[in-house]
Design an enzyme around this catalytic site. Structure first.
Site, short mmCIF file in Angstrom:
data_model
loop_
_atom_site.label_atom_id
_atom_site.label_comp_id
_atom_site.label_asym_id
_atom_site.label_seq_id
_atom_site.Cartn_x
_atom_site.Cartn_y
_atom_site.Cartn_z
N ASP A 5 0.85 -1.19 0.00
CA ASP A 5 0.00 0.00 0.00
C ASP A 5 0.88 1.22 0.00
O ASP A 5 1.91 1.26 0.66
CB ASP A 5 -0.88 0.00 1.25
CG ASP A 5 -2.07 -0.92 1.07
OD1 ASP A 5 -2.54 -1.04 -0.08
OD2 ASP A 5 -2.52 -1.52 2.06
N PHE A 22 -13.88 18.90 9.28
CA PHE A 22 -13.98 18.02 8.11
C PHE A 22 -15.04 16.95 8.37
O PHE A 22 -15.12 16.40 9.46
CB PHE A 22 -12.62 17.35 7.89
CG PHE A 22 -12.60 16.37 6.75
CD1 PHE A 22 -12.31 16.81 5.46
CD2 PHE A 22 -12.90 15.02 6.96
CE1 PHE A 22 -12.30 15.92 4.41
CE2 PHE A 22 -12.90 14.14 5.90
CZ PHE A 22 -12.60 14.59 4.63
N ARG A 72 -16.46 16.65 2.77
CA ARG A 72 -15.06 16.43 2.38
C ARG A 72 -14.28 17.74 2.25
O ARG A 72 -13.49 17.94 1.36
CB ARG A 72 -14.98 15.61 1.08
CG ARG A 72 -15.50 14.19 1.30
CD ARG A 72 -15.14 13.29 0.19
NE ARG A 72 -15.80 13.72 -1.04
CZ ARG A 72 -15.17 13.92 -2.17
NH1 ARG A 72 -13.88 13.75 -2.25
NH2 ARG A 72 -15.81 14.31 -3.23
N ASP A 87 -10.48 -5.90 2.23
CA ASP A 87 -9.21 -6.52 1.85
C ASP A 87 -9.26 -8.03 2.00
O ASP A 87 -8.37 -8.72 1.50
CB ASP A 87 -8.08 -6.00 2.76
CG ASP A 87 -7.59 -4.64 2.31
OD1 ASP A 87 -7.72 -4.35 1.11
OD2 ASP A 87 -7.10 -3.88 3.16
#
Lengths: 568, 700
Positions: free
Chosen positions: B306, B376, B381, B540
């Site tokens: 990653d 935020f 966003r 994942d």
């Protein structure tokens, strides 16, 4: 060793190396089913044979079916040859009027020729009719060689293919090898031998009157046709009892050279076919290099041992104590030693001298060649697959040292392959040590050795080594034609042939089914000098050390005793 | 702060003591049978003891025989000792963990909305049971939080002292047995049956008796058994061959020959090597669920890494203010500065720091009360600040707050991802220059952050991904080892390409989704490659399961931890590289000791063979190249060497062979030289030295 001797060795090695890529490339095309120059002429015959035998050439076999085909074909071969030898007296082409073979000898001979061993417990000229020689022995010389090559080709396919279920079609491999490789070379080679003076006739033995006025029967027959395949197919079964020492089998130095080159030609060429078929010719050269190192080491040791001469002769006050006992004066030391090392390295077994009469250490070289599993060029096909078994071992032992699961040509070597390779390496060792020891312990076996002391031990050891390694050469001085030895040596030959072939085909099937790991910097390199050295080491340690104790008791002890003047 | 389990010295006294006891305990035939080579050695030891006893009974001299028998027993003991010491080290690591498991009471709930609990021992919990855990309680087993939120102290497992938050749903729902809830209460659904938990598996992996042999270990064992059978054949047939010359070999010598020839060195150390490999991983705070996974790690061809946290520092840093034409850089910087004042993320802090550095803005002296900070949120966003007053001229806003203008007018400053800001101000307010600036930042591998004052976009803050120092060199090393690195990132291809080039990875997967990741793994595997990856989220899990080596982060979901075959307790994705190295080292140690063991045979032959036959054929003395004093001392020296070499190699087996990343060809050359050639030479010297000692001491 004089200059001419060295020149002969260099010439021989040069020719073998030169023809390796030519023959190797040609064979690779034959095995891959491609069209070759002879396809136009032989194609129709090939197709007709398939139709006749009901073979569907496009249908490939799983390794089990392939192995079953090899076994069935060989069993049929043994039965047919046995029947033929037993019925010899009623069959045609028997001008000498020879009788049928006794059952134990016929069985031994049938097994011997089907296993590509060609151990001969008989003398051809006094035991076999022309028909038996041609329809029996010569036929097996071709097909047993072709069967060995087919097994090697199946193993090559295993390494070359990816995620495949099949390893080829045995009957196709057998047919194509015989038609496109063995027959053409033999036809040409036999004619060359005829030119050199080897007889080829169906006429009866010639009667001659000697200068003293005695009557002498001179044996001959269809010799040339058997000579070529005997060497090319590493069979080794001579037409005459004296094998290649007989002037009709081996009349000239050129014929001698042709014989030797023929013995190595296919075995060396197969390494190249292997390289081509797996897509990396260097892999093939690496294997040939390993064979070359071991071969030349053998030649060097044997030459050195012979050049020492016999201390016993020196003690008698001879100027040049060269050991000429058992050798053809025509060939001299170099050609004799070279032939002895070539024939035992390549599992041929043809001889042009009596190995019994070599100096102890020189006589040990043929023994060691065979004990290493006939991997130094080796029998046609058998040499390559035997070598690949050692490759599997070497790659596994040392391959872990680069920090990955060992792999060869991208195929991971795992428990299954190791199990099979171990089996195939144990089998001949059992044939040599187990059956050899038995022959010593049992009076029926021990009686065959004619010499006492270490030399007698070497005789027995040599016989079982030769049988288990499917070599077929004899140490001489060994009484082979007894019911006990006929039976047990046949057993050793069967073990040495089929207990290797079956595991080898199983490995072929197993690696064929695997995916191939792409080559990267992390891949264990198997084409460089380092790998060659490693493989030589593994062969010597795993293959050789097993026999060190018995060798110490046999030839090594004899050598040391000879130095002190003790003879046997 | 991470504190790894303390490295245990190779010769820790307590462990040695325990191991010595265990070594004797492992003489139990059932334990010995797990190791065929050592089993054969034990049978040989027994046989020679009986022979010696028999001779003693008949009044013969048994000085040498007895010593041989004793050394054969030592050989067996040294082998079991090697295994015991490796186990001891592993057990020491696991012991503290295990302590937390015993006697933990659990409060079991009959159903999710039940109000009463029943107290049961933790060991009785089965998968699917629900338990209530409150502040101060130890979590009784591995599981998922099904309701509630709590802070959990996981230091017992991870060594990380700061408590972490665990809550139902999402990617932080997994809890590990043995950790302690510090605040609040949660309901946990247990996911493992007794004996199958994480901890149990970890303990099982470092205990020889329960350990499953790995595929390579099985293959190696087959090879060793094969060689044992081969040499058994040699030894059994030898009396027959010797009888030809009338030589009678003493039975105890034959036994000695057999044991020196069979690969006792690697046979004795094999299991210790495997355990030590696991143990090295555990010390790295990585738990493998099987030995197979550790081996596979050594075989890995492709590493999926990653981007964030592995290749780049987790946080991006502001590197530049890029104003649109007509806006001064200072104005942009000031707006960004104000908008980031309350932003506690590393990115926000870095904007404040950059503005301060460039223009000397200082957070102090600001009338913060007048400012309304907009945090935020995942919906908007963007974040920012509402400033009272208006500043159409762009003279600067910092004074505005101080003036406390009574007007209701408010200036809204926002910063956020480019699409979010564009959506706010409308497409028509986006100039060509702005689009170019955004593209420039993206191409350079950065993240463009747009800053808007009301409907006017002032410009772009260039947030730069900082590639970890030294990572480029590590990738070069990996490349030299033949391992491809693939960077996986959600970034667009432009950004991804720039970072990939900077970090020096071989390839990248941009705009990665779980599906594309899975697809990438499958395509590599179809080409025969082995793939390793790490992941944490539930999405994942399929990729982790598909990968040959899937390292789940301990902070990840239970699904991810189940799918992977290793769990990193420190949740450090960079560790994938170390895991690969440990896997390789494990395989190399095995290969090196196998090679060494087999190469040893040459010298042993030259020691024993002359000794065996010299009585019958005195000339064979010529093979006694080492010049050993007598047949008795030769045999004894060989057998002593054979036993001692096992002990001498225990440290190597435990530590693993020295490993520096290099291409296979280089590794092979070096290891062949050290262990192959060394294996040939060392025993010649060793046996000779022992022979001198044996003779000097008058032992034979």
């Amino acid at each position: 060793m004089d200059a001419s001797g060295i020149l002969q060795i260099v010439l021989f090695v040069g020719i073998v190396v030169a023809i390796t890529p030519l023959l190797g490339g040609y064979m690779a095309r034959v095995f891959s089913g491609e069209r070759v120059a002879l396809s136009r002429a032989l194609g129709p015959l090939e197709r007709a044979l398939y139709r006749l035998c009901g073979v569907r050439p496009e249908q490939e076999q799983h390794w089990t079916a392939y192995a079953l085909s090899v076994l069935t074909f060989s069993l049929a071969g043994v039965l047919l040859l046995y029947a033929l030898l037993r019925a010899q007296s009623w069959l045609p082409f028997n001008p000498a009027g020879l009788g049928s073979m006794p059952p134990d000898l016929a069985f031994n001979t049938a097994v011997s020729f089907v296993t590509n061993t060609n151990w001969q417990a008989y003398a051809g000229e006094s035991a076999l009719s022309y028909f038996s020689q041609m329809a029996g022995l010569t036929v097996q010389n071709f097909v047993s060689a072709a069967a060995g090559i087919a097994v090697a080709v199946a193993l090559i396919r295993g390494f070359a293919r990816r995620s495949a279920r099949t390893v080829g079609n045995f009957y196709v491999d057998l047919t194509r090898t015989t038609l496109y490789v063995l027959l053409p070379v033999c036809v040409v080679g036999a004619l060359v031998l005829v030119w050199q003076g080897v007889p080829q006739t169906l006429g009866a033995y010639t009667e001659a009157t000697t200068l003293e006025g005695d009557r002498q029967v001179i044996a001959h027959g269809p010799v040339a046709s058997q000579m070529m395949i005997k060497h090319l197919g590493t069979n080794g079964g001579g037409f005459f009892g004296q094998n290649a020492a007989h002037p009709f089998e081996n009349p000239t130095p050129l014929a001698n050279l042709i014989h030797m080159v023929a013995i190595f030609a296919i075995g060396a060429g197969l390494t190249n076919s292997f390289g081509r078929m797996v897509g990396d010719v260097r892999q093939g050269w690496a294997l040939l290099a390993v064979m070359g190192v071991l071969f030349l080491a053998g030649v060097a040791v044997a030459c050195w041992a012979e050049a020492q001469g016999n201390p016993a002769l020196a003690a008698l006050g001879l100027d040049q104590p060269v050991n000429m006992e058992g050798k053809e004066v025509r060939f001299g030391i170099a050609s004799t030693i070279l032939f002895a090392v070539v024939t035992t390295a390549a599992s041929c077994g043809a001889v042009n001298a009596m190995h019994d009469s070599l100096m102890p250490l020189a006589g040990m070289v043929p023994l060691v060649n065979m004990m290493l599993g006939e991997v130094i060029v080796g029998g046609v096909g058998a040499g390559l697959y035997g070598m690949l078994l050692f490759v599997v071992m070497a790659v596994f032992i040392a391959g872990l040292m680069v920090g990955r699961t060992p792999e060869y040509l991208g195929k991971k070597i795992e428990a299954r392959e190791i199990k099979l390779a171990v089996l195939a390496i144990l089998a001949p060792a059992f044939g040599i040590l187990g059956l050899g020891a038995l022959s010593i312990v049992l009076p029926a076996g021990a009686a065959s050795a004619t010499a006492a002391g270490p030399h007698g031990l070497s005789e027995i050891l040599y016989a079982y080594t030769s049988a288990a390694a499917n070599n077929g050469s004899a140490f001489a001085g060994f009484a082979a034609n007894t019911p006990y030895q006929n039976g047990m040596l046949a057993l050793a030959m069967l073990i040495g042939r089929f207990l290797i072939i079956v595991p080898v085909l199983a490995i072929a099937g197993s690696v064929a089914a695997k995916k191939a790991v792409p080559v990267s910097a992390g891949t264990f390199p198997t084409h460089g000098g380092l790998f060659v050295g490693l493989l030589v080491g593994v062969i010597l340690i795993v293959g050789g050390l097993t026999f060190f104790p018995t060798l110490a008791l046999g030839p090594i002890a004899e050598h040391l005793l000879l130095a002190t003047g003790t003879l046997f | 702060m991470i504190h790894r389990p303390k490295a245990i010295g190779l010769l820790d006294r307590a462990i040695l003591r325990g191991a010595a006891l265990d070594a004797v305990r492992k003489l139990n035939p059932r334990d010995l049978a797990r190791n065929p080579v050592i089993f054969v050695t034990a049978v040989a030891a027994l046989l020679s003891s009986l022979l010696a006893a028999g001779d003693l009974a008949t009044g013969g001299s048994v000085a040498v025989e007895g010593q041989i028998a004793a050394w054969l027993w030592f050989t067996v003991l040294f082998a079991t000792f090697a295994e015991a010491i490796a186990e001891g080290r592993g057990k020491a690591q696991a012991a503290s963990l295990r302590k937390t498991r015993t006697e933990t009471p659990a409060r079991k709930l009959a159903s999710a909305d039940a109000t009463t609990t029943t107290a049961v021992p933790a060991t009785s919990l089965r998968a699917g049971d629900l338990v209530l855990v409150e502040a101060g309680d130890v979590i009784p087993g591995d599981g998922d939080v099904v309701s509630g939120i709590a802070t959990v102290d996981e230091s017992a497992i991870t060594g990380e002292s700061a408590p972490v938050i665990r809550e139902s749903g999402g990617d932080r729902s997994a809890v590990t047995g043995g950790t302690r809830v510090v605040s609040d209460r949660i309901v946990v659904r247990i996911t493992t049956n007794p004996g199958e938990s994480f901890l149990d598996r970890m303990i099982a992996l470092v205990e020889g008796a329960k350990r499953q042999k790995t595929p390579n270990e099985i293959a190696l064992t087959i090879l060793l058994v094969g060689m044992t059978v081969l040499f058994l054949l040699v030894v059994v047939t030898l009396p027959a061959f010797a009888s030809w010359s009338g030589t009678v070999i003493p039975a105890v010598y034959l036994v000695a020959l057999l044991i020196t020839l069979i690969p006792t060195t690697i046979g004795g150390l094999l299991s210790a090597i495997g355990i030590a490999g696991m143990d090295r991983l555990v010390r790295f705070n990585v738990i493998a669920k099987s030995g197979r996974a550790v081996e596979a790690a050594g075989d890995v061809d492709v590493l999926l890494l990653d981007k964030t946290g592995t290749i780049t520092l987790g946080n991006r840093q502001a590197a530049e203010f890029i104003p649109v034409p007509g806006v001064a850089e200072r104005e942009l910087a000031e707006a960004a500065f104000l908008a980031s004042l309350a932003d506690e993320t590393p990115e926000g802090k870095s904007i404040v720091a950059l503005a301060r550095e460039r223009f000397g803005f200082h957070p102090d002296g600001l009338e913060r009360d007048a400012l309304t900070f907009i945090p935020f949120t995942a919906q908007t966003r963007m974040s920012g600040v509402d400033v009272p007053g208006q500043d159409p001229a762009g003279r600067g806003l910092r004074s505005v707050g101080a003036q406390a203008a009574p007007q209701a007018a408010i200036t809204e400053i926002r910063k956020g991802a480019s699409d979010a800001i564009v959506a706010r101000v409308g497409q028509r307010n986006v100039t060509r220059d702005l689009a170019l600036a955004v593209e420039r930042v993206a191409k350079a591998g950065g993240t463009p952050l747009l800053v808007a004052k009301d409907a006017r976009v002032l410009g772009v803050v260039y947030l730069k991904d900082i590639v970890k120092p030294g990572i480029r060199e590590r990738f070069q090393t990996l490349r030299a080892m033949g391992i491809r690195t693939v960077m996986v990132t959600g970034d667009n291809p432009l950004t991804a390409a720039a970072i990939a080039a900077e970090a020096g990875v071989d390839d990248f997967l941009a705009e990665a989704t779980p599906e594309r990741k899975l697809e990438l793994i499958r395509s590599h595997q179809a080409e025969g490659r082995l793939v390793a990856m790490c992941g944490d989220g539930s999405n994942d899990a399929p990729a982790l399961a598909q990968a040959d080596v899937g390292v789940a982060m301990n902070t990840g979901t239970q699904a991810a931890r189940e799918a992977g075959n290793m769990v990193d307790l420190e949740s450090d994705p960079t560790k994938l590289i170390e895991i690969v190295m440990i896997g390789k080292q494990l395989l190399m140690s095995r290969g090196a000791l196998t090679t060494f063991s087999i190469a040893n045979d040459v010298a042993k032959y030259f020691a024993i063979i002359p000794a065996l036959f010299i009585a019958g054929i005195p000339q064979l003395q010529a093979l006694n190249v080492m010049g050993l004093a007598s047949p008795q001392s030769a045999v004894l020296s060989a057998i002593i060497f054979n036993a001692l070499v096992i002990v001498a190699l225990i440290p190597l087996a435990l530590r693993g062979v020295a490993y520096r990343p290099a291409p296979a060809a280089v590794l092979l050359r070096r290891n062949l030289l050290v262990y192959g050639l060394g294996g040939l030479v060392v025993p010649f010297l060793g046996i000779k030295a022992i022979d001198l000692a044996v003779t000097a001491l008058g032992l034979a």
